[in-house]
Design a protein around this motif. Structure first.
Motif, PDB file in Angstrom:
ATOM      1  N   UNK A  11       0.816  -1.219   0.000  1.00  0.00           N
ATOM      2  CA  UNK A  11       0.000   0.000   0.000  1.00  0.00           C
ATOM      3  C   UNK A  11       0.846   1.265   0.000  1.00  0.00           C
ATOM      4  N   UNK A  14       1.008   3.429  -3.064  1.00  0.00           N
ATOM      5  CA  UNK A  14      -0.031   4.428  -3.329  1.00  0.00           C
ATOM      6  C   UNK A  14       0.539   5.834  -3.351  1.00  0.00           C
ATOM      7  N   UNK A  18       0.831  11.137 -10.161  1.00  0.00           N
ATOM      8  CA  UNK A  18       1.268  12.138 -11.144  1.00  0.00           C
ATOM      9  C   UNK A  18       1.180  13.520 -10.507  1.00  0.00           C
TER      10      UNK A  18
ATOM     11  N   UNK B  17      -5.217   8.975 -11.560  1.00  0.00           N
ATOM     12  CA  UNK B  17      -4.104   8.593 -10.672  1.00  0.00           C
ATOM     13  C   UNK B  17      -3.884   7.092 -10.697  1.00  0.00           C
ATOM     14  N   UNK B  21      -0.507   5.224 -12.084  1.00  0.00           N
ATOM     15  CA  UNK B  21       0.278   4.345 -11.211  1.00  0.00           C
ATOM     16  C   UNK B  21       0.361   2.944 -11.801  1.00  0.00           C
ATOM     17  N   UNK B 129      -2.734  -7.772  -7.671  1.00  0.00           N
ATOM     18  CA  UNK B 129      -2.186  -7.110  -6.467  1.00  0.00           C
ATOM     19  C   UNK B 129      -2.425  -5.608  -6.530  1.00  0.00           C
ATOM     20  N   UNK B 133      -4.916  -4.166  -3.710  1.00  0.00           N
ATOM     21  CA  UNK B 133      -4.305  -3.469  -2.571  1.00  0.00           C
ATOM     22  C   UNK B 133      -3.943  -2.017  -2.823  1.00  0.00           C
ATOM     23  N   UNK B 134      -3.799  -1.632  -4.079  1.00  0.00           N
ATOM     24  CA  UNK B 134      -3.522  -0.217  -4.349  1.00  0.00           C
ATOM     25  C   UNK B 134      -4.797   0.531  -4.715  1.00  0.00           C
ATOM     26  N   UNK B 135      -5.623  -0.104  -5.536  1.00  0.00           N
ATOM     27  CA  UNK B 135      -6.843   0.573  -5.963  1.00  0.00           C
ATOM     28  C   UNK B 135      -8.048   0.214  -5.083  1.00  0.00           C
ATOM     29  N   UNK B 136      -7.857  -0.728  -4.178  1.00  0.00           N
ATOM     30  CA  UNK B 136      -8.933  -1.108  -3.253  1.00  0.00           C
ATOM     31  C   UNK B 136     -10.170  -1.648  -3.957  1.00  0.00           C
TER      32      UNK B 136
END
Lengths: 223, 170
Positions: A11, A14, A18, B17, B21, B129, B133-136
């Protein structure tokens, strides 16, 4: 390591984001895009030049973009052709770049007195990007051509300097326009939310964060 | 019919975003990530705004749609470049809340290690993943994007985490 510890680490990615400036400018550019722009597959240096603007409110963009496109086309020919034609093509490119420079300068002066300050601010970013592209074209010509007589090199350097100065002038114009727009907005009636935004804009301005000020000022709606 | 500009604007604001990413974790530089992300949304906008486009109102699942374009752009990019995936060590802007420089440097080093390990997984494992875990995203949402059953996704996530741990040697 337990799964929950690994997930916590994942996490942390995150934090990759940008920049706000890029997010804002990209959206503006995409939304202003014409249906089927005529593009040529040059290198990415020229990719920005092929974004025609639909509303030539200031009668700027089509001419600027066209001039820049043609400038790019000449550079492409220089790179592709042998040195025999290079001097001719460099000179032709220089002429285009100088013409382009005059047009951008005239357009910038027009922006200073534009009726819609909000749109004018957005346009200054486009003018700035065009000026940067002009610099890059000059650099590209210098780096990709082998044969450069002194007088041609001197002209190239001169044009390159002129584009740099123009970019600085655009920056100064933007700062002035933001200041004027802040003063203008202070005289208009705004919602409480927009009033807070305006205070934040002024804060950014005073701190020299002009891009942040410009991004936030776009969100203020005038009644 | 809803204003296509507003619809696109909402899509853009919601996903820019995440897409950036997602792309940056798979390509060689911040510049390429910006270019590809821009192309993803340009293609999405092309679909939204053409008045006579019969597919305009058929985007039932915007999430799946936008990631579908992103995956295609990344695959296309790798095909055009080289068969060797050069993953950049630069991460572009990292917005963090750690005021302490030493802590910030440590976090950045950890992020780079993790990212390097993540890219050693196969594409599907990387994606689940990132999405989980990053974008939920829920398992259901990931299942819709990948067009696989939800149960399969749960197993994939579990296996992806296991493999990631092995790659990180922890």
């Amino acid at each position: 390591m337990q799964n929950h510890q690994l997930i916590r680490k994942i996490k942390e990615l995150r934090q990759i984001k940008p920049t706000e400036e890029w997010v804002f400018l990209t959206k503006e550019r995409i939304l202003k895009r014409r249906a089927h722009p005529e593009t040529v597959s040059f290198s990415s240096v020229f990719s920005f030049l092929f974004q025609p603007i639909r509303k030539p409110i200031f009668a700027i963009a089509p001419l600027v973009v066209l001039a820049a496109v043609l400038g790019g086309f000449f550079v492409y020919n220089i790179v592709e052709q042998g040195s025999g034609n290079q001097e001719t093509n460099i000179i032709a490119s220089l002429e285009r770049l100088e013409k382009n420079l005059s047009q951008i300068t005239a357009d910038l002066n027009g922006l200073k007195t534009a009726k819609d300050p909000n749109q004018a601010l957005v346009m200054t970013e486009i003018v700035k990007a065009t000026a940067k592209q002009g610099e890059e074209i000059v650099s590209l010509i210098k780096s990709t051509t082998k044969f450069k007589p002194n007088h041609v090199l001197a002209s190239l350097n001169g044009v390159g300097e002129a584009y740099k100065e123009l970019e600085e002038e655009v920056n100064n114009t933007q700062v002035e326009m933001i200041k004027d727009y802040i003063e203008y907005l202070k005289q208009t009636s705004l919602t409480d939310e927009d009033q807070k935004r305006l205070e934040k804009v002024e804060e950014y301005y005073n701190e020299g964060k002009y891009i942040d000020a410009m991004i936030l000022i776009q969100k203020i709606e005038i009644n | 019919m809803k204003n296509p500009k507003k619809r696109f604007s909402r899509l853009y604001d919601k996903y820019v975003e995440k897409i950036y990413r997602f792309v940056l974790l798979k390509v060689e530089s911040q510049e390429v990530a910006e270019d590809l992300t821009s192309q993803v949304f340009t293609k999405a906008w092309d679909k939204f705004r053409i008045p006579d486009n019969p597919n305009r109102n058929k985007i039932k699942n915007p999430t799946a749609y936008i990631y579908q374009i992103a995956r295609a752009e990344i695959a296309n990019h790798h095909r055009q470049k080289s068969k060797f995936q050069l993953i950049s060590t630069e991460l572009g802007q990292i917005v963090d809340s750690q005021p302490n420089l030493e802590e910030k440097q440590q976090i950045q080093a950890e992020i780079k290690d993790l990212r390097s390990s993540l890219t050693k997984l196969n594409d599907d494992y990387q994606n689940v993943i990132i999405w989980r875990y990053l974008d939920d995203f829920s398992y259901k949402k990931i299942a819709e994007i990948m067009e696989k059953p939800e149960g399969t996704i749960r197993v994939m996530v579990h296996r992806a985490l296991k493999e990631l741990k092995e790659k990180m040697s922890i």
